[in-house]
Scaffold this active site. Structure first.
Site, PDB file in Angstrom:
ATOM      1  N   CYS A 153       0.869  -1.174   0.000  1.00 49.13           N
ATOM      2  CA  CYS A 153       0.000   0.000   0.000  1.00 49.13           C
ATOM      3  C   CYS A 153       0.911   1.231   0.000  1.00 49.13           C
ATOM      4  O   CYS A 153       1.703   1.414   0.941  1.00 49.13           O
ATOM      5  CB  CYS A 153      -0.862  -0.043   1.260  1.00 49.13           C
ATOM      6  SG  CYS A 153      -1.918   1.396   1.500  1.00 49.13           S
ATOM      7  N   CYS A 211      -0.812   3.671  -6.650  1.00 48.19           N
ATOM      8  CA  CYS A 211      -1.685   3.071  -5.633  1.00 48.19           C
ATOM      9  C   CYS A 211      -1.893   1.644  -6.095  1.00 48.19           C
ATOM     10  O   CYS A 211      -2.121   1.407  -7.292  1.00 48.19           O
ATOM     11  CB  CYS A 211      -3.020   3.809  -5.561  1.00 48.19           C
ATOM     12  SG  CYS A 211      -4.311   2.921  -4.640  1.00 48.19           S
TER      13      CYS A 211
HETATM   14  N1  DGL Z   1      -3.929   0.616  -2.121  1.00 49.15           N
HETATM   15  C1  DGL Z   1      -3.552   1.776  -1.409  1.00 49.15           C
HETATM   16  C2  DGL Z   1      -2.296   2.439  -1.972  1.00 49.15           C
HETATM   17  O1  DGL Z   1      -1.484   1.782  -2.579  1.00 49.15           O
HETATM   18  C3  DGL Z   1      -4.512   2.812  -0.992  1.00 49.15           C
HETATM   19  C4  DGL Z   1      -5.910   2.898  -1.231  1.00 49.15           C
HETATM   20  C5  DGL Z   1      -6.590   3.637  -0.086  1.00 49.15           C
HETATM   21  O2  DGL Z   1      -6.836   2.966   0.913  1.00 49.15           O
HETATM   22  O3  DGL Z   1      -6.840   4.824  -0.186  1.00 49.15           O
HETATM   23  O4  DGL Z   1      -2.093   3.607  -1.780  1.00 49.15           O
END
Ligand code: DGL
Length: 263
Positions: A79, A190
């Site tokens: 993430c 993301c």
């Molecule tokens: N998948 C997450 C990232 O790589 C974030 C998505 C979120 O929870 O806002 O930033």
């Protein structure tokens, strides 16, 4: 304390605010098919990217604890948001575990040709954080960099919507200001966004190169485990266990679907 040989067969813990980090898990499995994995998604508290920093830190530490309590020998913060908010703190708290985070793949995008135009799609938190500002500062004389916060985009993936017309219209509106700027590349900053890659390509056109940090992160984890002597010597394919703070059969089915999905 567990003997090192015993530790080698322990799983790698991977987590994200939701199902997006499965795009990184796929790369991990490609790079290290014989490892075992626990993937933890916190879909109940998603999105992280629009929450206050302290909240994201707290949630991130809770995820880490859950995985360490299950014997994870290494952690992948799949993430970008949690990485930018908490990876440094995590490393200073858990010094004995290899911890690898993910950051937007700006480097390969900025160096792909002479002074390219690079659009970086990420969560509002990722683009606001100091970590991203420092990354941008490193490449700003090599490329024109356009950071684009994309609130609302990860929600489509959380809902399992990878190709509806509604997603298309959302992206069309979000990306419209960049369509006539002739971008050379798009960085998916993301881990949810690689699941919308086809749709992003449809809107941005065939000329842009699309980058994401999944493979680099997987390779870095392999390197770190090798240095720590923790790679699994088994030659058998490993297992994957999905956990999610939304523990419904539908949620777990979505995880399985995203693991296999062509992207
Ligand atoms: N998948 C997450 C990232 O790589 C974030 C998505 C979120 O929870 O806002 O930033």
């Amino acid at each position: 304390m567990m003997a090192i040989d015993e530790k080698k067969g322990q799983p790698i813990g991977v987590f994200d605010s939701g199902v997006g980090g499965i795009s990184v898990l796929r790369e991990l499995i490609r790079v290290m098919p014989n490892e075992n994995y626990i993937y933890l998604g916190d879909s109940k508290n998603a999105p992280y990217g629009t929450k206050p920093l302290e909240t994201v830190r707290k949630l991130t530490f809770r995820n880490v604890r859950t995985l360490l309590d299950q014997g994870a020998k290494g952690l992948v913060v799949a993430c970008n948001t949690a990485t930018s908010a908490a990876v440094r703190l995590m490393r200073s708290t858990y010094t004995e575990v290899p911890i690898v985070g993910i950051e937007p793949a700006l480097k390969p995008a900025a160096l792909q040709k002479e002074h390219p135009k690079v659009l970086v799609m990420a969560t509002p938190m990722t683009v606001q954080q100091e970590k991203f500002r420092q990354l941008m500062a490193r490449y700003e004389n090599k490329a024109d960099i356009y950071p684009l916060p994309c609130p609302g985009l990860m929600e489509f993936i959380e809902a399992g919507d990878l190709e509806s017309e509604r997603l298309h219209d959302f992206l069309q509106e979000l990306l419209a200001p960049y369509l006539d700027k002739k971008m050379d590349s798009v960085v998916l900053g993301c881990t949810h966004y690689p699941f919308a890659r086809k749709m992003i390509r449809r809107v941005m056109g065939d000329m842009v190169t699309i980058f994401d940090g999944g493979e680099g992160t997987a390779r870095e984890m392999r390197r770190r485990l090798a240095v720590a002597g923790l790679l699994n010597p088994s030659e058998e394919p490993g297992w994957v266990k999905f956990e999610n703070s939304v523990a419904t059969p539908e949620e777990l089915a979505l995880c399985q679907r995203l693991l296999k999905q062509e992207i």
